[in-house]
Scaffold this motif. Structure first.
Motif: not given
Ligand code: HEM
Ligand code: FES
Lengths: 312, 512
Positions: B116-117, B120, B277-278, B280-282, B284-285, B288-289
């Protein structure tokens, strides 16, 4: 400077009444919006906790990313919605103050440099020159070890490979190639024996060995003896940027470089007939020894790989 | 002492009007004198326009890069020592490879959250550079680089250059088959520099390609030197922004001498934190995918092997495209070679592009003779020539970007590589000359159209008693009319309707 600040303070000392429209939320129905935001944030918090749990049990990477990413995403959306719909709607204004200071300040500044500093140097030119010269010389001299320790000088290294008169051609496993090994139309990557597992062997000496026919094969005038029993060898380094020329189009008898699609015709001395490569691939002169091994007559007659200044 | 009764209220009074926080701030101000500056920082106004977010995306993906990068550097080993792999990814079991490659495979399969890292980090790099490019376009097309902000433009161009360089360095670290080929190409490009190329290449690589010095060197450049410089430049970029204040689009109540928008605290701070946060969140998503750079499929680097579709990350593609379509024009004379087929597309051309970017504010000033201060932005349509010039450059670079896939295009459309090559050559050369007049025409027409960007209102035609027809324009749509309040300075204090002291009561809470 200070003048501007005083002016500024005076302006912003104003207060606003709590019911001023600028301080009201932009949302028409703040209670409802607050509930929606709370829900969004809650989803975020739950997902973040889920991330912790997923990490704890060492879940699959996508679960980690989904919980963490989703959690942060919802927290972020909630926070932005809070700011946008529930905090003071504004708009607010701020004055810009002129950045430039007064002419007096500028003069004083310039005077300090030109008169106070410059004067000192002007009165003692020799000292100034020595200090300046010393620092300048240090700057230049310091460059030498900095640069020079970084690596050896190129000298002649770019002009030679490890192929020598009599080198055996071996494949990547170190097996010597014999004349019966390749069928007509086959190709193998070879190295001078002993270098096949070294960086230099792989990056510099790599050579493609192609069998074009069963008889001696001449690719160009003057190379009549270079292709014994139909074996011809070319440097595998593309003359454009040095990618290995790894694809062999057997029907067209072309070596193709996958990097920028240069194509080299193996029949006529690997002259490029397409793409950005400017030169033919250098050809390695071969002979077949009494025991039937394919060997090099000598090193390449020109530098392999991409062009550089010292190359003739 | 015992006769003094400590009550909550007396304690509160002793604390002062703003309680514990006020006390801490007092102590800070005694020592550092921060109250005035701090207050005016909290009052800083940020204009509300979506295009101002682009820089924030870049900033926050940089933060993500730093954070994920630190994680990666705990596991990645920058070494070209050869090891035999016996890890959890079975298809590679028993293969020999560099420690760098082995550690990246381990990072992907054996380290918890490692994959993941990695993904990302890679996605954040792509987003970072993308956001920088779009942010730069915003600054360019709105003229935000004009006086007094030329220095910040220069810092920005430098940041973009460094980000591209660092992206390339990072991409090289795993030492897989694709990235290794990239390093090989970079080496040859350095080699192509006239006069000093071989020396430069030997100094960068510590000898002939590949050697064993390059991975540790790239590593320290990638994780320390370049990010360190970038961090300092980002700080300078922000400091200038605060000092010179934001630009803003013209509009009601907005002048060259003010800024209208949202104050730093708390509204902007909440928004921008949410934004971080968004982003970073995006990231991470995506990590992930959306798989990115599956180096275990490419295999370890081996200088005599090559994978078929070698393509660099998107921000290097325009250079790859230039290298593909430039003709094989090597220059030989006087016993020397200048590999123009490499030097021009890969050294001179990018030098010109970035040089033009650096020089633009001065060039524009030279042409327009405009030396005034500008705090109000241009609409792109109000500067047709600048807009058209920017579009022309973008058009040519986009064509080069497409040219980095000549082989894919040829396969996909079943046309010969030669046709694709020549089409791309023609397209790259003529696209700026086609794009310029089109963009110029569109922008100048837009500029000439009144009320452009707003919805057209109906013409209401009425027949008078006498049989005459009269057309009148219907009023504008309510949504199209600005109904903002007139802007007001950020209040120094807020008058509450209830008194904030609790009324004195007979009961005293005694607290020991
Ligand atoms: C300017 C910002 C940066 C950019 C554009 C960038 C870009 C990249 C890219 C594209 C990769 C290849 C990732 C992959 O394997 O697919 C990479 C790898 C790596 N980066 Fe960065 N990076 C940046 C900053 C940093 C920082 C600040 C650190 C450490 C403190 C770092 C540590 C690493 C490490 C250790 C690797 C190799 C491990 C791996 O490839 O998985 N990076 N970087
Ligand atoms: S490296 Fe072979 S064509 Fe570019």
């Amino acid at each position: 400077m200070s003048e501007h600040h005083e002016h500024r303070t005076a302006v912003s000392l104003e207060g606003l009444r709590e019911d001023d429209p600028h301080l009201q939320p932009a949302a028409r129905n703040p209670q409802l919006v607050e509930r929606v935001i709370a829900l969004t944030l809650l989803v975020g918090v739950v997902l973040i906790i889920g991330f912790g749990a997923a990490y704890w049990v060492n879940a699959a990477p996508w679960t980690l990313g989904a919980t963490m990413g989703g959690g942060l995403f919802f927290l972020g959306v909630g926070l932005i919605a809070w700011a946008k719909y529930l905090m003071a709607r504004g708009p607010f204004v701020e004055e810009r103050h002129v950045l430039a200071t007064s002419q007096d300040d500028r003069d004083a500044f310039a005077a300090a440099i030109v008169e106070r500093g410059g004067g000192v140097v002007k009165r003692r030119r020799v000292l100034g020159g020595l200090v300046g010269g010393g620092l300048g010389a240090f700057g230049v001299v310091a460059l030498f070890p900095l640069l020079r320790s970084l690596g050896p000088l190129p000298k002649g290294t770019l002009f030679h490979t490890d192929w020598r008169a009599g080198s055996f051609a071996v494949d990547i496993t170190g097996r010597r190639v014999r004349v019966g090994d390749l069928a007509v139309g086959s190709i193998v990557t070879v190295y001078p024996e002993g270098t096949q597992n070294t960086d230099r062997g792989q990056a510099v000496d790599q050579t493609v060995l192609i069998r074009l026919s069963n008889e001696n094969f001449t690719t160009q005038k003057g190379r009549e003896s270079w292709g014994p029993m139909g074996y011809v060898a070319y440097s595998k380094l593309c003359t454009h940027l040095g990618c290995p020329v790894g694809l062999y189009e057997q029907q067209l008898q072309l070596l193709v470089c996958p990097c920028h699609q240069s194509m080299f015709n193996v029949n006529n001395g690997a002259i490029p007939n397409f793409g950005p490569a400017p030169r033919p691939l250098p050809q390695l002169p071969l002979y077949v020894d009494a025991a039937g091994y394919v060997r090099a007559q000598s090193d390449y007659h020109e530098p392999v790989g991409p062009g550089f200044w010292e190359r003739a | 002492m015992s006769d003094v009764v400590v009550t909550k209220r007396s304690k509160k009074q002793a604390m002062g009007k703003y309680g514990r926080i006020g006390k801490v701030l007092d102590e800070l101000d005694d020592r550092l004198g921060v109250a005035k500056g701090g207050r005016s920082f909290l009052d800083k106004i940020f204009p509300d326009h979506w295009s101002f977010m682009l820089g924030e995306i870049a900033l926050y993906s940089f933060v993500v890069l730093l954070a994920t990068g630190v994680f990666l550097s705990l596991y990645y080993i920058p070494s070209s020592a050869i090891v035999t792999y016996h890890g959890s990814y079975l298809p590679l079991d028993g293969q020999s490879m560099t420690e760098a490659y082995a550690s990246t495979v381990n990072l992907s399969f054996a380290v918890r959250a490692g994959l993941l890292m990695r993904q990302m980090h890679h996605w954040a790099a792509d987003i970072f550079i993308g956001a920088m490019v779009v942010h730069m376009a915003r600054v360019f097309f709105t003229g935000a680089f004009r006086k007094p902000r030329e220095l910040n433009w220069t810092i920005g161009v430098t940041l973009l250059t460094l980000a591209i360089v660092n992206g390339f360095l990072g991409y090289s670290l795993p030492d897989d088959l694709v990235s290794g080929t990239g390093i090989r190409i970079a080496y040859s490009i350095i080699l192509s520099v006239p006069l000093v190329g071989t020396y430069l290449a030997f100094f960068v690589f510590g000898g002939n390609f590949p050697g064993t010095a390059v991975l540790p060197r790239f590593f320290i450049l990638h994780v320390l030197v370049v990010p360190g410089i970038m961090l300092a430049l980002v700080a300078a970029h922000m400091a200038l922004l605060v000092r010179q204040k934001h630009t803003q689009f013209p509009g009601e109540g907005r002048t060259e001498d003010n800024v209208v928008g949202t104050p730093m605290f708390p509204v902007f701070m909440a928004k921008t934190t949410g934004f971080m946060l968004i982003v970073t969140g995006v990231t991470a998503l995506l990590g992930a995918f959306a798989q990115i750079n599956p180096i275990w499929q490419f295999g370890p680097y081996d200088a005599s092997r090559i994978s078929y579709a070698v393509q660099p990350d998107w921000y290097m593609a325009f250079l790859d495209g230039a290298l593909r379509i430039f003709p094989a024009w090597s220059f030989h004379s006087f016993g020397h070679t200048i590999p123009l087929e490499v030097t021009i597309p890969a050294v001179i051309f990018p030098g010109l592009v970035f040089g033009l970017a650096y020089a633009w504010p001065a060039l524009e000033r030279f042409v327009t003779k405009d030396v005034a201060m500008h705090n109000l932005l241009d609409r792109p349509s109000s500067r047709p020539k600048r807009t058209a010039a920017g579009v022309a450059v973008l058009a040519a670079i986009s064509m080069l970007f497409i040219a980095s896939s000549t082989d894919v295009i040829a396969n996909f459309f079943h046309v010969s590589l030669n046709t694709v090559l020549w089409s791309m050559r023609v397209l790259v050369l003529i696209s700026p000359f086609v794009a310029y007049p089109i963009a110029y025409k569109i922008t100048s027409e837009l500029h000439a159209t009144r009320g452009s960007g707003k919805r057209k209102t109906a013409n209401v035609v009425t027949r008078t008693e006498e049989g005459e027809y009269v057309a009148t324009a219907a009023p504008a749509y309510a949504d199209d009319v600005a109904h903002d309040l007139a802007p007001t300075p950020v209040p120094q204090f807020i008058e509450t309707s209830q008194p904030d002291e609790e009324p004195e009561s007979g009961v005293r809470a005694i607290d020991r």
